[in-house]
Design a protein around this motif. Structure first.
Motif, PDB file in Angstrom:
ATOM      1  N   SER A 234      26.593 -31.047  65.677  1.00  0.00           N
ATOM      2  CA  SER A 234      27.101 -30.698  67.008  1.00  0.00           C
ATOM      3  C   SER A 234      28.411 -29.923  66.932  1.00  0.00           C
ATOM      4  O   SER A 234      28.707 -29.106  67.820  1.00  0.00           O
ATOM      5  N   ALA A 235      29.196 -30.163  65.884  1.00  0.00           N
ATOM      6  CA  ALA A 235      30.459 -29.444  65.725  1.00  0.00           C
ATOM      7  C   ALA A 235      30.275 -28.041  65.164  1.00  0.00           C
ATOM      8  O   ALA A 235      31.260 -27.314  64.994  1.00  0.00           O
ATOM      9  N   GLY A 236      29.032 -27.640  64.900  1.00  0.00           N
ATOM     10  CA  GLY A 236      28.780 -26.292  64.416  1.00  0.00           C
ATOM     11  C   GLY A 236      28.389 -26.201  62.964  1.00  0.00           C
ATOM     12  O   GLY A 236      28.201 -25.095  62.440  1.00  0.00           O
ATOM     13  N   GLU A 238      25.978 -26.691  59.509  1.00  0.00           N
ATOM     14  CA  GLU A 238      24.575 -26.465  59.204  1.00  0.00           C
ATOM     15  C   GLU A 238      23.891 -27.792  58.907  1.00  0.00           C
ATOM     16  O   GLU A 238      24.498 -28.713  58.363  1.00  0.00           O
TER      17      GLU A 238
END
Length: 333
Positions: A234-236, A238
């Motif tokens: 969710s924080a970006g 992978e």
């Protein structure tokens, strides 16, 4: 008694001033640590989570995902933390395997180690000071203080310092083993729940989140790891790096195999549900084989115990009557 101890530690000749100095030193350290935490800037990712109302769901373990990259110790921290980066990386790996993450995990570990190494001997020093001051102490404590020779007291202080220094490492090793065993025992059930959720139509991320929320009480370690993966995604981050990080944090082979199965299924476009079903079947077979292996080892392990406990009794039963008969027969000669 107090005279030889004063000769051993000349700084104690100042009487109550030494306690005042110790108190001022401890208070200064607590003030510095508190000021450091107060002025430290908050993590931007953590602020974003709090802004969207997700901060109340984050535990101390979850918040460890949002830590800054590891940097070399500077200033006063050089005296507390090892300068070798490989040693710090190995310690951080053990802390993460035990469930302790975050940028202050290593520092807290060494603070506990140094605090115990200093605090345990200070307990004995405090007892000696109270005995000299005439404060009431229990009888066994008075006997210990008055009857312990000077050399033995010095050896005891050294032993307590060593115990306080190495005790956190021993505790950390046990914590790592306990958490790995918990994950190994609970992961097959978690995998079955993920498989059922995926077959019911949920996505992989939603299934892991649902299973993580459902297993908060039954398996906190699995729940924390699944939520960590979803927080990182969710924080970006992978998905591949998040799953590999979970495998590295746990140190369990089954989790590493699960991550590889998911990544290969996504990479080659195969059905995740079918891959999970096959892997769950293989895991159940391996779990049954491990149980059979432990059951087959029991006779070998029990043989030594049984021989040690039963053979003396059997020898006594067999040889005892013969010895008694010989004593009755040749006793009158």
């Amino acid at each position: 008694m107090w005279e030889w101890f004063q000769s051993l530690f000349p700084a104690l000749n100042s009487g109550g001033n030494i306690l005042l100095m110790i108190g001022v030193g401890i208070g200064t350290m607590l003030f510095v640590f508190g000021a450091f935490d107060a002025v430290r800037p908050a993590n931007p990712a953590a602020r974003r989570y709090n802004k969207h109302g997700l901060g109340h769901r984050m535990t101390a373990f979850d918040a460890g995902l949002l830590h800054n990259p590891e940097i070399d110790p500077k200033g006063m921290w050089k005296a507390l933390m090892p300068s070798d980066k490989r040693e710090r990386s190995s310690l951080r790996r053990n802390l993460t395997n035990a469930g302790f993450v975050g940028e202050g995990a290593i520092l807290k570990f060494f603070l506990w180690r140094i605090g115990l190494a200093i605090g345990l001997p200070m307990v004995v020093v405090l007892l000696l000071f109270l005995r000299q001051s005439g404060v009431w102490l229990p009888g066994p404590v008075l006997w210990f203080v008055d009857s312990t020779p000077r050399l033995v007291m010095f050896q005891l202080l050294t032993l307590l310092a060593g115990i306080g220094f190495f005790l956190p490492s021993i505790w950390l090793s046990r914590k790592v083993k306990e958490r790995r065993r918990e994950i190994e025992e609970s992961f097959p059930n978690a995998l079955d729940l993920i498989q059922i959720s995926v077959e019911a139509g949920m996505g992989l991320d939603a299934a892991m989140t649902r299973v993580g929320n459902e297993m908060v009480h039954s398996s906190p370690a699995i729940s924390q790891e699944f939520r960590m993966v979803q927080l990182e995604i969710s924080a970006g981050g992978e998905r591949e790096s998040a799953l590999m990080a979970m495998a590295q944090r746990t140190g369990v082979d089954e989790v590493a195999s699960f991550s590889n199965v998911i990544l290969q299924s996504i990479r080659f476009g195969t059905s995740i549900s079918d891959a999970l079903q096959i892997y769950a079947h293989e895991m159940r077979v391996n779990r049954e084989l491990k149980a059979q292996e432990k059951a087959n080892k029991l006779p070998v392990k029990m043989s030594a115990v049984m021989s040690a406990l039963m053979l003396p009794a059997m020898i006594l039963l067999i040889v005892g009557p013969v010895v008694i008969r010989w004593m009755n027969t040749f006793g009158d000669l």
